[in-house]
Design a protein around this motif. Structure first.
Motif, short mmCIF file in Angstrom:
data_model
loop_
_atom_site.label_atom_id
_atom_site.label_comp_id
_atom_site.label_asym_id
_atom_site.label_seq_id
_atom_site.Cartn_x
_atom_site.Cartn_y
_atom_site.Cartn_z
N UNK A 189 -44.05 -24.82 22.18
CA UNK A 189 -43.73 -23.75 21.26
C UNK A 189 -44.59 -23.21 21.39
N UNK A 190 -46.24 -23.99 21.16
CA UNK A 190 -47.65 -23.17 20.78
C UNK A 190 -47.85 -21.62 22.27
N UNK A 191 -47.55 -22.59 23.28
CA UNK A 191 -48.31 -21.79 24.42
C UNK A 191 -47.30 -20.80 24.38
N UNK A 192 -45.50 -21.22 24.58
CA UNK A 192 -44.88 -19.82 24.16
C UNK A 192 -45.06 -18.50 23.71
N UNK A 193 -45.38 -18.86 22.64
CA UNK A 193 -46.36 -17.69 21.06
C UNK A 193 -47.68 -17.64 21.71
N UNK A 194 -48.07 -18.16 21.83
CA UNK A 194 -49.46 -17.27 22.85
C UNK A 194 -48.88 -16.48 23.76
N UNK A 195 -48.69 -16.70 25.31
CA UNK A 195 -48.14 -15.84 25.87
C UNK A 195 -47.12 -14.40 25.28
N UNK A 196 -46.73 -14.79 24.31
CA UNK A 196 -45.66 -13.30 23.88
C UNK A 196 -46.75 -12.69 23.21
N UNK A 197 -47.82 -13.30 22.82
CA UNK A 197 -48.85 -12.25 21.81
C UNK A 197 -49.62 -11.91 22.90
N UNK A 198 -49.30 -12.24 24.06
CA UNK A 198 -50.62 -11.40 25.21
C UNK A 198 -50.10 -9.94 25.48
N UNK A 199 -50.83 -8.67 24.73
CA UNK A 199 -50.05 -7.47 24.86
C UNK A 199 -51.33 -6.72 25.56
N UNK A 200 -52.39 -7.54 26.29
CA UNK A 200 -53.89 -6.62 26.74
C UNK A 200 -53.26 -6.17 28.45
N UNK A 201 -53.61 -5.96 29.00
CA UNK A 201 -53.89 -5.17 30.60
C UNK A 201 -54.09 -6.55 31.14
N UNK A 202 -54.91 -7.71 30.55
CA UNK A 202 -55.36 -8.56 31.51
C UNK A 202 -53.40 -9.47 32.02
N UNK A 203 -52.46 -9.28 31.55
CA UNK A 203 -51.02 -10.36 30.65
C UNK A 203 -50.70 -9.76 32.13
N UNK A 204 -50.25 -8.93 33.12
CA UNK A 204 -49.55 -9.38 34.68
C UNK A 204 -50.55 -9.60 35.35
N UNK A 205 -51.33 -10.27 35.32
CA UNK A 205 -52.42 -10.98 35.68
C UNK A 205 -52.48 -12.49 36.20
N UNK A 206 -52.87 -12.16 34.65
CA UNK A 206 -53.10 -14.02 34.32
C UNK A 206 -51.90 -14.91 33.53
N UNK A 207 -50.69 -13.94 33.84
CA UNK A 207 -49.77 -14.39 32.71
C UNK A 207 -49.29 -15.57 33.89
N UNK A 208 -49.48 -15.53 34.96
CA UNK A 208 -49.37 -16.91 36.36
C UNK A 208 -49.78 -18.00 35.56
#
Lengths: 447, 256
Positions: free
Chosen positions: A13-32
């Protein structure tokens, strides 16, 4: 799934919450990458004291606690003003400040950086930078990987990328502060720092981890440093976390020929603190020094786990760690030195000295030398002792109180490291922190 | 000033001081002499409050109060000073800082303000000149790497800065050449005054040529066996301790 993780649903749950808040330009690359790292962590789990490298440091309570991701909400700066002022006092530097994991633009250098020093955060990662960054983030640790590195990647939050251009000398230290004052339990903070010190560049980097408050939190930080040929980096890491904080600091250094890296690591206590330092001397005539002071009381624990790899000829390493341990606190030092067959004329020396100020204080010290070259100089030494009763009596017989005499002697013991490794304002900055720590919480009950 | 009455003390279960009595009035300098193992240094340590010495009987009154109940630092605050036979090296503690801390501790006890850095430096430099000490010793760690003579001068320097009312010198002359002896003695003599008492513990008469005592006591087997004026020291120098031992033994036989 690693059997050590009992709190998996909360962690997910914590990780899902974390990923959901990632709105930085880094997101598309880093998410995977972050998802993969999280899966890896689920297999690896927290390091266990059954593993030889983790004999002295126990983090298993995190397997039962519900770790919570520290949110991205802008912190109330008024709450941090005092911490910020205290941390920057006495050290003229360029600042980069995080409060509870969030970059504080008001207190951080924007336009004022000197030429040749490039600073990036998750907010300004572009494709070009990502291409350089990705191999670093995906790189395997040479000397053994474990779950905390994956966990850092999975929750990677306070990303800072520093690049110093070739032949540039930075005039003032760069001071990165991680200020924590959390009233919420079990927050996890995952700072990630990458430093490229290009050919011939020179800089002093100061990292401060400063915490207040009574709640337990977990700083799980990772740093990768590349010191290119003929470059030099002086690195101060100051860990003045809150009493109940847990801190893991993974530090990975790779050095080019004739480069110089000097670490000075100061720990003034945390519930559990572990520093993993892996330094690879990958270029001829490279030099590294790893120095540290820990001042511990109560039930605090510090584990400095260092590994130095001599890969090339004429490489030099120096280690000097001192611990002042009171109350029921414990300190550990491991110094692994690995000398490759090619690394002839290696010169390695390490010293660990411990001063115990109470009957229940403990110190563990482990030199581990693995030498595969035949023309090398490797020295190591360790001591565990107590305050010199003669010196204490001498000071008291001159009217200096018992408490003050102890403070003077403990400071003198600890300062030997700082006196050798640092000078000028850096020296005074460190000394005042050590002195402050000895004045508060090292009373007569420690004897 | 200093009244020692029937003082007995043990070290690790061995009785060293054996009902020792001694009175040093204000304004006087007394010397204690005696052969090796007679208890001279034990007396000095008991007076300064060192751990490991158990007082099993008697008392020490200093300005009317019991000295033995006080912690070492409290004794210092009350004006008692011991010049160590073997000054301790303290790596990492700056000598000037140490001297200033000691002086400020005394000033604080007297309700005075701390001495400012400039005044302290002036004070310390004048005292060092008097003892012909090299100023670089101020910047070094306390006694670390000092020669034997420098260590002893550093003891006297501390004494001159702290201005005690009762100074005990434990074999301050040992390891000093004749020039250093003269300098150290002049430092001690500078402190002589009607308000102070000084107790000089020594093996040899030589020091007493320079610090002329009002009284000389001979310590044997943990007690004072005979006392006299400065001529007693000369007699000891000339004839050794054997004749006293004989006299004492005769007295014991006579008593029996």
């Amino acid at each position: 799934m690693n059997p050590s993780i009992e709190n998996i649903s909360e962690l997910e749950n914590a990780h899902a919450a974390f990923l959901a808040t990632q709105e930085t330009p880094l997101k598309p690359w880093a998410e995977k990458l972050q998802q993969t790292a999280f899966d890896e962590f689920k297999t690896q789990g927290f390091p266990s004291t059954k593993e030889d490298n983790w004999r002295y440091t126990n983090l298993k309570h995190w397997a039962q606690e519900s770790l919570a991701f520290a949110g991205e909400a802008k912190p109330d700066l008024a709450k941090y003003q005092e911490l910020f002022d205290a941390t920057r006092a006495g050290l003229d530097a360029y600042h980069l400040v995080f409060a509870n994991g969030v970059l504080v633009h008001e207190w951080s250098e924007g336009q004022g950086l000197p030429q040749g020093l490039h600073l990036h955060s998750a907010a300004d990662v572009d494709e070009g930078l990502w291409k350089k960054l990705q191999p670093v983030l995906e790189k395997d640790w040479r000397l053994g990987a474990h779950g905390l590195q994956s966990l850092n990647k999975a929750f990677m939050q306070q990303l800072v990328v520093i690049e110093v251009d070739a032949d540039i000398s930075i005039d003032k230290p760069l001071h990165i502060m991680h200020l924590v004052s959390t009233e919420e339990k079990n927050r996890i903070l995952s700072p990630r720092l990458v430093v490229w010190q290009r050919r011939g560049a020179k800089m002093t980097l100061v990292e401060s981890y400063v915490g207040r408050g009574e709640e337990r939190y977990f700083t799980n930080s990772m740093t990768d440093i590349f010191v290119a040929e003929s470059a030099s980096l002086k690195h101060l890491k100051i860990q003045a976390e809150a009493n109940k904080a847990n801190h893991y600091g993974g530090l990975n250094i790779e050095q080019g020929a004739a480069s110089r890296y000097e670490l000075f690591s100061l720990a003034t206590g945390a519930e559990v603190l572990r520093n993993d330092v892996q330094c690879v001397l990958a270029g001829e005539e490279s030099y590294c020094s790893l120095d540290g002071i820990s001042v511990l009381s109560g039930s605090e624990h510090v584990d400095n786990f260092t590994q130095i790899e001599h890969q090339q000829e004429n490489t030099v390493s120096r280690e000097f760690y001192k611990n002042v341990v009171g109350g029921k606190a414990s300190a550990s030092f491991s110094g692994k030195v690995y000398v490759h067959p090619e690394a002839q004329k290696t010169d390695a020396a390490q010293t660990n000295k411990n001063l115990l100020t109470s009957k229940q204080a403990r110190a563990n010290t482990r030199p581990q030398l693995e030498i595969y070259a035949d023309d090398v100089k490797c020295a190591h030494g360790a001591t565990v002792g107590q305050l010199d009763a003669n010196a204490l009596f001498y000071l008291r017989s001159r009217g200096i109180t018992d408490k003050e005499a102890r403070r003077m002697l403990l400071l003198a013991f600890a300062n030997e490291v700082a006196d050798r490794a640092l000078s000028g304002t850096l020296h005074d900055y460190v000394q005042s922190i050590v002195n402050d720590r000895l004045e508060h919480g090292f009373g007569a009950e420690e004897s | 000033m200093l009244e020692i009455k029937n003082l007995s003390a043990e070290v690790a279960g061995h009785q060293i001081l054996n009902s020792l009595s001694l009175n040093v009035p204000a304004g006087e300098v007394h010397a204690i002499m005696g052969p090796n193992g007679s208890g001279k240094s034990t007396l000095a340590h008991v007076l300064s409050g060192r751990d490991g010495y158990e007082v099993t009987g008697g008392d020490v009154k200093y300005r009317g109060q019991s000295l033995l109940e006080l912690e070492p630092e409290e004794r210092a605050h009350e004006g008692v000073f011991l010049a160590f036979q073997y000054p301790v090296e303290i790596p990492g503690v700056n000598n000037a800082y140490f001297l200033r801390s000691a002086l400020n501790a005394a000033r604080k006890h007297r309700g005075e303000d701390e001495i400012d850095a400039f005044d302290f430096l002036e004070l310390i430099k004048s005292k060092m000149s008097m003892l012909e000490m090299d100023k670089v010793l101020l910047d070094r760690a306390v006694n670390e790497g000092f020669s034997g003579g420098e260590k002893k001068r550093n003891e006297i320097l501390q004494m001159l800065v702290l201005e005690p009312t009762c100074a005990i010198l434990d074999e301050t002359d040992s390891g000093l050449d004749i020039d250093a002896l003269r300098i150290v003695a002049s430092g001690v003599n500078a402190l002589r005054s009607p308000e102070r008492s000084i107790l000089v513990v020594t093996h040899y008469q030589r020091l007493l040529d320079y610090i002329v005592p009002d009284k000389v006591h001979v310590l044997m087997d943990g007690k004072i066996v005979t006392s006299g004026d400065k001529d007693l020291a000369l007699k000891l120098e000339d004839q050794g301790y054997g004749w006293i031992e004989k006299e004492v033994n005769q007295e014991i036989r006579a008593e029996a």
